[in-house]
Design a protein around this motif. Structure first.
Motif, PDB file in Angstrom:
ATOM      1  N   ASN A   1     -10.101  -3.849   1.010  1.00 17.95           N
ATOM      2  CA  ASN A   1      -8.830  -3.107   0.694  1.00 17.95           C
ATOM      3  C   ASN A   1      -8.153  -4.007   1.746  1.00 17.95           C
ATOM      4  O   ASN A   1      -7.466  -3.840   1.904  1.00 17.95           O
TER       5      ASN A   1
ATOM      6  N   LYS B   1      -2.235  -5.249  -8.208  1.00 20.14           N
ATOM      7  CA  LYS B   1      -2.960  -4.077  -8.894  1.00 20.14           C
ATOM      8  C   LYS B   1      -2.575  -2.957  -7.671  1.00 20.14           C
ATOM      9  O   LYS B   1      -3.565  -1.943  -7.961  1.00 20.14           O
ATOM     10  N   ILE B   2      -1.557  -3.163  -7.240  1.00 22.33           N
ATOM     11  CA  ILE B   2      -1.003  -1.558  -6.796  1.00 22.33           C
ATOM     12  C   ILE B   2      -0.441  -1.204  -8.344  1.00 22.33           C
ATOM     13  O   ILE B   2      -0.259   0.412  -8.377  1.00 22.33           O
TER      14      ILE B   2
ATOM     15  N   HIS C   1      -2.986   5.799  -9.933  1.00 20.92           N
ATOM     16  CA  HIS C   1      -3.809   4.012 -10.197  1.00 20.92           C
ATOM     17  C   HIS C   1      -4.726   3.470  -8.798  1.00 20.92           C
ATOM     18  O   HIS C   1      -5.645   3.006  -9.271  1.00 20.92           O
ATOM     19  N   MET C   2      -3.792   3.677  -8.185  1.00 22.41           N
ATOM     20  CA  MET C   2      -4.696   3.371  -7.133  1.00 22.41           C
ATOM     21  C   MET C   2      -5.681   3.989  -6.684  1.00 22.41           C
ATOM     22  O   MET C   2      -6.802   3.123  -6.833  1.00 22.41           O
TER      23      MET C   2
ATOM     24  N   HIS D   1       2.624   5.209  -7.671  1.00 24.96           N
ATOM     25  CA  HIS D   1       0.994   5.308  -8.349  1.00 24.96           C
ATOM     26  C   HIS D   1       0.168   5.318  -7.974  1.00 24.96           C
ATOM     27  O   HIS D   1      -0.677   4.628  -7.624  1.00 24.96           O
ATOM     28  N   SER D   2       0.330   6.395  -7.380  1.00 20.88           N
ATOM     29  CA  SER D   2      -1.529   7.022  -5.981  1.00 20.88           C
ATOM     30  C   SER D   2      -2.627   7.277  -7.461  1.00 20.88           C
ATOM     31  O   SER D   2      -3.269   7.141  -7.491  1.00 20.88           O
TER      32      SER D   2
ATOM     33  N   GLY E   1       2.546   1.586  -3.329  1.00 21.96           N
ATOM     34  CA  GLY E   1       1.263   2.170  -4.724  1.00 21.96           C
ATOM     35  C   GLY E   1       0.793   3.473  -4.243  1.00 21.96           C
ATOM     36  O   GLY E   1       1.049   4.137  -5.249  1.00 21.96           O
ATOM     37  N   TRP E   2       0.893   3.923  -3.185  1.00 29.34           N
ATOM     38  CA  TRP E   2       0.562   5.247  -3.064  1.00 29.34           C
ATOM     39  C   TRP E   2       1.208   6.792  -3.332  1.00 29.34           C
ATOM     40  O   TRP E   2       0.883   7.184  -3.775  1.00 29.34           O
TER      41      TRP E   2
ATOM     42  N   MET F   1       0.636  -1.338   0.367  1.00 27.62           N
ATOM     43  CA  MET F   1       0.207  -0.033  -0.051  1.00 27.62           C
ATOM     44  C   MET F   1       1.194   1.270   0.399  1.00 27.62           C
ATOM     45  O   MET F   1       0.370   2.732  -0.998  1.00 27.62           O
TER      46      MET F   1
ATOM     47  N   HIS G   1      -8.489   2.154  -8.924  1.00 24.58           N
ATOM     48  CA  HIS G   1      -9.119   1.298  -8.559  1.00 24.58           C
ATOM     49  C   HIS G   1     -10.083   1.129  -7.556  1.00 24.58           C
ATOM     50  O   HIS G   1     -10.581   0.067  -7.681  1.00 24.58           O
TER      51      HIS G   1
END
Length: 223
Positions: free
Chosen positions: A149, A221-222, A123-124, A120-121, A116-117, A113, A127
């Motif tokens: 999540n 998924k991240i 994309h997060m 790739h904010s 990802g944040w 998490m 989702h």
């Protein structure tokens, strides 16, 4: 009765110190020196299994995350190792406790998490709202996706612990009825216990694979 039944899963010992948790590394004693010193059938078999897992995990990962298969292969190895150790008599099953399963799933999920944040904010955020969602349902979908999540590490941990503890409880219940049975029923009980042990061996492998694959699936998924 129930207190005595579940007491076999208590992480305590007669020394008032949780020595049972050392069963996580107990299997290293069983490995002979030649396993590390020179190739053998067991080491070649394990290497073959690792290569198969690497191929399968690599197909599920994004191209930018190919090197992370080592993490999930190690995760699978640790879990399957402890699951099989728990099938031995008088060996503490550490993988049937939420303390251990959460220690595996929670740091992995938390790290994913953060990565990802931070990287790739967009994309997060994307989702959180599936494609084609009506505007009126978007707030509810964001809430549902956020909750799903957050509970992912908990579901991973509970799935592994529940599946491992269920089989051990069945084995305990079957073995507790042995003194009160006759010879004819005792043979049936022994056969049932052997079949249940075979089933538990399959569950030990399957649950390790499911834990590793679901963790890997959440990683994809991240990005």
């Amino acid at each position: 009765m129930m207190t005595n039944l579940f007491s076999i899963f208590e992480p305590s010992s007669s020394f008032n110190f949780p020595l049972n948790w050392t069963s996580t590394l107990l299997g290293l004693i069983f490995l002979p020196f030649l396993y590390w010193a020179s190739p053998s059938r067991w080491s070649l078999l394990w290497s073959k299994l690792i290569m198969i897992l690497h191929t399968e995990f690599k197909a599920l990962l994004l191209p930018s995350h190919k090197g992370t298969t080592v993490i999930f292969i190690s995760l699978f190895s640790l879990i399957v190792f402890n699951n099989f150790l728990g099938l031995l008599p008088y060996v503490f099953t550490s993988s049937s406790h939420l303390v251990m399963t959460l220690s595996l799933s929670l740091p992995l999920w938390f790290t994913m998490m953060i990565y990802g944040w931070l990287n790739h904010s967009k994309h997060m955020f994307a989702h959180l709202v599936p494609q084609g969602t009506p505007p009126a349902l978007m707030p509810f979908m964001v809430l549902i996706e956020t909750i799903s999540n957050i509970i992912r590490p908990g579901t991973l941990a509970v799935r592994l612990a529940a599946n491992m503890i269920a089989g051990h409880l069945l084995l305990t219940l079957l073995s507790s009825t042995a003194p009160s049975l006759g010879m004819s029923l005792l043979y049936i009980l022994i056969l049932s216990t052997i079949l249940l042990l075979m089933l538990e061996s399959a569950v030990a492998i399957i649950q390790s694979y499911v834990f590793a694959v679901l963790s890997l699936f959440y990683t994809s998924k991240i990005n």
